[in-house]
Design a protein around this motif. Structure first.
Motif, PDB file in Angstrom:
ATOM      1  N   ALA A 198    -100.699  13.191 -52.259  1.00 58.01           N
ATOM      2  CA  ALA A 198     -99.877  12.138 -52.857  1.00 58.01           C
ATOM      3  C   ALA A 198     -98.414  12.367 -52.534  1.00 58.01           C
ATOM      4  CB  ALA A 198    -100.103  12.099 -54.368  1.00 58.01           C
ATOM      5  N   ASP A 199     -97.966  13.613 -52.573  1.00 54.09           N
ATOM      6  CA  ASP A 199     -96.574  13.925 -52.272  1.00 54.09           C
ATOM      7  C   ASP A 199     -96.254  13.595 -50.820  1.00 54.09           C
ATOM      8  OD1 ASP A 199     -93.981  14.924 -52.847  1.00 54.09           O
ATOM      9  OD2 ASP A 199     -94.509  16.830 -51.938  1.00 54.09           O
ATOM     10  N   ALA A 200     -97.152  13.974 -49.903  1.00 56.29           N
ATOM     11  CA  ALA A 200     -96.931  13.692 -48.487  1.00 56.29           C
ATOM     12  C   ALA A 200     -96.872  12.198 -48.232  1.00 56.29           C
ATOM     13  CB  ALA A 200     -98.037  14.338 -47.645  1.00 56.29           C
ATOM     14  N   TRP A 201     -97.811  11.481 -48.816  1.00 56.53           N
ATOM     15  CA  TRP A 201     -97.909  10.032 -48.603  1.00 56.53           C
ATOM     16  C   TRP A 201     -96.725   9.296 -49.200  1.00 56.53           C
ATOM     17  CZ3 TRP A 201     -99.686   6.095 -52.275  1.00 56.53           C
ATOM     18  CH2 TRP A 201     -99.975   4.863 -51.676  1.00 56.53           C
ATOM     19  N   LEU A 202     -96.387   9.608 -50.449  1.00 54.30           N
ATOM     20  CA  LEU A 202     -95.270   8.922 -51.092  1.00 54.30           C
ATOM     21  C   LEU A 202     -93.943   9.238 -50.402  1.00 54.30           C
ATOM     22  CD1 LEU A 202     -96.241   9.259 -54.865  1.00 54.30           C
ATOM     23  CD2 LEU A 202     -96.081   7.142 -53.535  1.00 54.30           C
ATOM     24  N   SER A 203     -93.782  10.446 -49.903  1.00 52.71           N
ATOM     25  CA  SER A 203     -92.559  10.777 -49.159  1.00 52.71           C
ATOM     26  C   SER A 203     -92.436   9.922 -47.909  1.00 52.71           C
ATOM     27  CB  SER A 203     -92.548  12.264 -48.794  1.00 52.71           C
ATOM     28  OG  SER A 203     -92.446  13.080 -49.945  1.00 52.71           O
ATOM     29  N   SER A 204     -93.563   9.675 -47.244  1.00 44.79           N
ATOM     30  CA  SER A 204     -93.521   8.846 -46.031  1.00 44.79           C
ATOM     31  C   SER A 204     -93.164   7.397 -46.379  1.00 44.79           C
ATOM     32  CB  SER A 204     -94.864   8.907 -45.301  1.00 44.79           C
ATOM     33  OG  SER A 204     -95.867   8.187 -45.999  1.00 44.79           O
ATOM     34  N   GLY A 253    -110.511  14.501 -41.102  1.00 43.13           N
ATOM     35  CA  GLY A 253    -109.418  14.879 -41.997  1.00 43.13           C
ATOM     36  C   GLY A 253    -109.382  16.364 -42.286  1.00 43.13           C
ATOM     37  N   LEU A 254    -109.880  17.196 -41.343  1.00 42.68           N
ATOM     38  CA  LEU A 254    -109.896  18.649 -41.512  1.00 42.68           C
ATOM     39  C   LEU A 254    -109.137  19.302 -40.376  1.00 42.68           C
ATOM     40  CD1 LEU A 254    -113.676  19.113 -42.433  1.00 42.68           C
ATOM     41  CD2 LEU A 254    -111.748  19.127 -44.014  1.00 42.68           C
ATOM     42  N   TRP A 285    -107.748   8.524 -52.284  1.00 45.43           N
ATOM     43  CA  TRP A 285    -107.546   8.683 -50.850  1.00 45.43           C
ATOM     44  C   TRP A 285    -108.897   8.880 -50.183  1.00 45.43           C
ATOM     45  CZ3 TRP A 285    -103.779   9.837 -54.215  1.00 45.43           C
ATOM     46  CH2 TRP A 285    -102.476   9.435 -53.895  1.00 45.43           C
ATOM     47  N   VAL A 286    -109.111   8.211 -49.056  1.00 40.93           N
ATOM     48  CA  VAL A 286    -110.374   8.335 -48.338  1.00 40.93           C
ATOM     49  C   VAL A 286    -110.233   9.341 -47.204  1.00 40.93           C
ATOM     50  CG1 VAL A 286    -112.078   7.090 -46.946  1.00 40.93           C
ATOM     51  CG2 VAL A 286    -111.059   5.993 -48.947  1.00 40.93           C
ATOM     52  N   PHE A 287    -109.089   9.330 -46.524  1.00 37.61           N
ATOM     53  CA  PHE A 287    -108.851  10.252 -45.428  1.00 37.61           C
ATOM     54  C   PHE A 287    -107.645  11.127 -45.753  1.00 37.61           C
ATOM     55  CE2 PHE A 287    -110.750   6.461 -43.464  1.00 37.61           C
ATOM     56  CZ  PHE A 287    -111.890   7.041 -42.918  1.00 37.61           C
ATOM     57  N   SER A 288    -107.624  12.308 -45.184  1.00 40.56           N
ATOM     58  CA  SER A 288    -106.494  13.206 -45.387  1.00 40.56           C
ATOM     59  C   SER A 288    -105.235  12.612 -44.767  1.00 40.56           C
ATOM     60  CB  SER A 288    -106.774  14.574 -44.761  1.00 40.56           C
ATOM     61  OG  SER A 288    -107.811  15.227 -45.444  1.00 40.56           O
ATOM     62  N   PHE A 289    -104.095  13.010 -45.305  1.00 41.80           N
ATOM     63  CA  PHE A 289    -102.812  12.581 -44.761  1.00 41.80           C
ATOM     64  C   PHE A 289    -102.347  13.669 -43.806  1.00 41.80           C
ATOM     65  CE2 PHE A 289     -98.310  11.692 -44.611  1.00 41.80           C
ATOM     66  CZ  PHE A 289     -98.284  10.311 -44.557  1.00 41.80           C
ATOM     67  N   THR A 290    -102.288  13.350 -42.522  1.00 42.16           N
ATOM     68  CA  THR A 290    -102.045  14.347 -41.488  1.00 42.16           C
ATOM     69  C   THR A 290    -100.649  14.223 -40.888  1.00 42.16           C
ATOM     70  OG1 THR A 290    -102.878  12.866 -39.761  1.00 42.16           O
ATOM     71  CG2 THR A 290    -104.497  14.268 -40.886  1.00 42.16           C
ATOM     72  N   ALA A 291    -100.301  15.217 -40.074  1.00 40.31           N
ATOM     73  CA  ALA A 291     -99.019  15.184 -39.365  1.00 40.31           C
ATOM     74  C   ALA A 291     -98.933  13.981 -38.438  1.00 40.31           C
ATOM     75  CB  ALA A 291     -98.836  16.479 -38.578  1.00 40.31           C
ATOM     76  N   SER A 315     -92.284  14.847 -46.048  1.00 40.66           N
ATOM     77  CA  SER A 315     -93.647  14.386 -45.820  1.00 40.66           C
ATOM     78  C   SER A 315     -94.377  15.280 -44.829  1.00 40.66           C
ATOM     79  CB  SER A 315     -93.621  12.937 -45.312  1.00 40.66           C
ATOM     80  OG  SER A 315     -94.924  12.462 -45.089  1.00 40.66           O
ATOM     81  N   ARG A 316     -93.697  15.631 -43.742  1.00 41.68           N
ATOM     82  CA  ARG A 316     -94.340  16.479 -42.733  1.00 41.68           C
ATOM     83  C   ARG A 316     -94.664  17.861 -43.295  1.00 41.68           C
ATOM     84  NH1 ARG A 316     -94.854  16.079 -37.347  1.00 41.68           N
ATOM     85  NH2 ARG A 316     -93.406  14.313 -37.259  1.00 41.68           N
ATOM     86  N   LYS A 317     -93.756  18.419 -44.077  1.00 40.21           N
ATOM     87  CA  LYS A 317     -93.996  19.740 -44.660  1.00 40.21           C
ATOM     88  C   LYS A 317     -95.211  19.706 -45.579  1.00 40.21           C
ATOM     89  CE  LYS A 317     -91.707  23.420 -47.277  1.00 40.21           C
ATOM     90  NZ  LYS A 317     -90.437  23.837 -47.955  1.00 40.21           N
ATOM     91  N   ALA A 318     -95.308  18.663 -46.397  1.00 39.67           N
ATOM     92  CA  ALA A 318     -96.461  18.545 -47.295  1.00 39.67           C
ATOM     93  C   ALA A 318     -97.743  18.326 -46.509  1.00 39.67           C
ATOM     94  CB  ALA A 318     -96.237  17.396 -48.274  1.00 39.67           C
ATOM     95  N   ALA A 319     -97.682  17.527 -45.454  1.00 41.15           N
ATOM     96  CA  ALA A 319     -98.872  17.264 -44.638  1.00 41.15           C
ATOM     97  C   ALA A 319     -99.351  18.520 -43.933  1.00 41.15           C
ATOM     98  CB  ALA A 319     -98.575  16.162 -43.620  1.00 41.15           C
TER      99      ALA A 319
END
Length: 414
Positions: free
Chosen positions: A255-261, A39-40, A301-307, A283-287
């Protein structure tokens, strides 16, 4: 190991970044691939490997060691040598819990332990570790095999909470919320929508009892995702609105990226292509903004929210909206994330995209791969999605690949 002597020397002098770099190369893995697993970003992995004998974040070392199969002592996580210096915001309870083999076993989820309050509560911390272990097993274990264990685990949490004092009871409510959410996910995978909805609802109620706005938003968002996949787009959008209100204007980027998706899924379920596209862009912009962050995502969240995860949601939206260009433009990126069962569901979305484009044989070649995973893991959700895909094709004389698909489905009862 090709670089064994160099690894041991780097470990001896406390250069744990070099240890990670050498083992990564032995595993024939790029910095980008390791970054995706942890997640990096790739630059963050590069900085980690070049840190020398400086400051290290404990949970990142643990995650890297677990993914690369490095024994914890080689990165200073166990044994008699001094532990790596932690950052000021690295909770002390993580050090106590990340020793030895248990650290490697639970690595990706340990970054999720939320606050130092659990350091004074061995019960809550131990119960949360058990939940994260079950979550990891979900990716490689049939849900039927986990269901009884997770339900018993949830009952243990509830029984422990009944005898706890008020402060401890709130912490245990947060732990119970996570376990109830996992139980809901397992019921969903088994195709039991009624139980899944009830358990997600219980997770939301427990999060509220815990008094944690971020956890509440996470659980309400999880229920929204379930409703979107069930075809209830308007309800999913109402729930994402509730999740955002629960955050009280203090929404972390993940949270913003995930909720947008999830909002995109809600719009797609409701048949609104334009709104789904706008939500995916947000969502993509936030990710993309998350890529520059080295810190692990905030609990729960356990893992990052990625593109790549945004790409997966776009594939699903495209499948629901009948837009093959959405599906087939993002299919490779989407499949770079998730575990085997999640990838199987994405394969069925990709198959739907091929079918919408008139590529019948390609669609069912992909769908067959997904069905094999569904049968391997006895996933009712995957098998039912495969059946739905088959029902969407009406040909009097289907090609051989479709007939083979029918044979695999015949007699399957999950």
């Amino acid at each position: 190991m090709q670089h064994e002597a160099e690894v041991r020397e780097a470990s001896r002098r406390g250069d744990y970044g070099k240890v990670i770099e050498l083992v990564r190369k032995d595993r024939r893995m790029t910095q980008t691939q390791l970054g995706q697993a942890l997640g990096l970003s790739q630059p963050a992995i590069s900085r980690l490997e070049k840190r020398g004998t400086g400051t290290y974040q404990t949970n990142v070392l643990v995650s890297a060691a677990a993914h690369l199969d490095i024994t914890p002592d080689l990165v200073g996580l166990s044994g008699d040598r001094p532990k790596p210096q932690a950052r000021d915001d690295d909770d002390m309870h993580r050090r106590a819990l990340l020793g030895g083999a248990i650290a490697a076993a639970a690595a990706p989820a340990l970054a999720a332990l939320p606050t130092t309050a659990d350091a004074s509560s061995g019960q809550a911390a131990a119960l949360r570790l058990s939940t994260t272990a079950y979550r990891r097993l979900d990716g490689s274990t049939p849900s039927q095999n986990l269901e009884d264990a997770v339900r018993a685990h949830l009952r243990l949490i509830q029984a422990t909470a009944r005898t706890a004092d008020d402060e401890h009871r709130m912490r245990l409510a947060a732990v119970g919320s996570e376990a109830a959410s996992l139980s809901g996910w397992l019921a969903w995978d088994m195709g039991n929508h009624g139980s899944a909805r009830a358990r997600y609802g219980a997770a939301v109620n427990a999060a509220r009892s815990a008094g944690d706005p971020l956890l509440t938003a996470y659980q309400v968002g999880s229920l929204a995702s379930f409703e979107a996949h069930a075809g209830n787009g308007v309800q999913a959008l109402n729930l994402t609105g509730r999740a955002r209100r629960a955050l009280r204007g203090r929404s972390p980027a993940v949270a913003d990226a995930w909720l947008s998706s999830i909002e995109a899924l809600g719009h797609a379920a409701a048949g609104d292509r334009r709104s789904a596209d706008k939500a995916l862009v947000r969502s993509r912009k936030a990710a993309e903004g998350l890529l520059e962050q080295e810190a692990p995502p905030p609990w729960p969240w356990v893992f990052s929210f990625t593109a790549e995860k945004v790409a997966a949601h776009r594939v699903t939206c495209g499948a629901w909206l009948g837009l093959p260009d959405w599906v087939l433009s993002d299919d490779v990126g989407a499949l770079a994330t998730g575990h085997a069962k999640q990838r199987a569901l994405l394969l069925l979305d990709i198959a739907a995209g091929h079918l919408a484009a008139g590529r019948v044989e390609g669609a069912f070649a992909v769908a067959t791969r997904a069905l094999e995973a569904g049968l391997k893991y006895r996933s009712g959700r995957i098998v039912e999605r495969a059946r739905a895909l088959r029902r969407s094709l009406a040909l009097s004389s289907p090609p051989r690949v479709v007939r083979d698909f029918d044979e695999r489905l015949h007699g399957v009862y999950l």
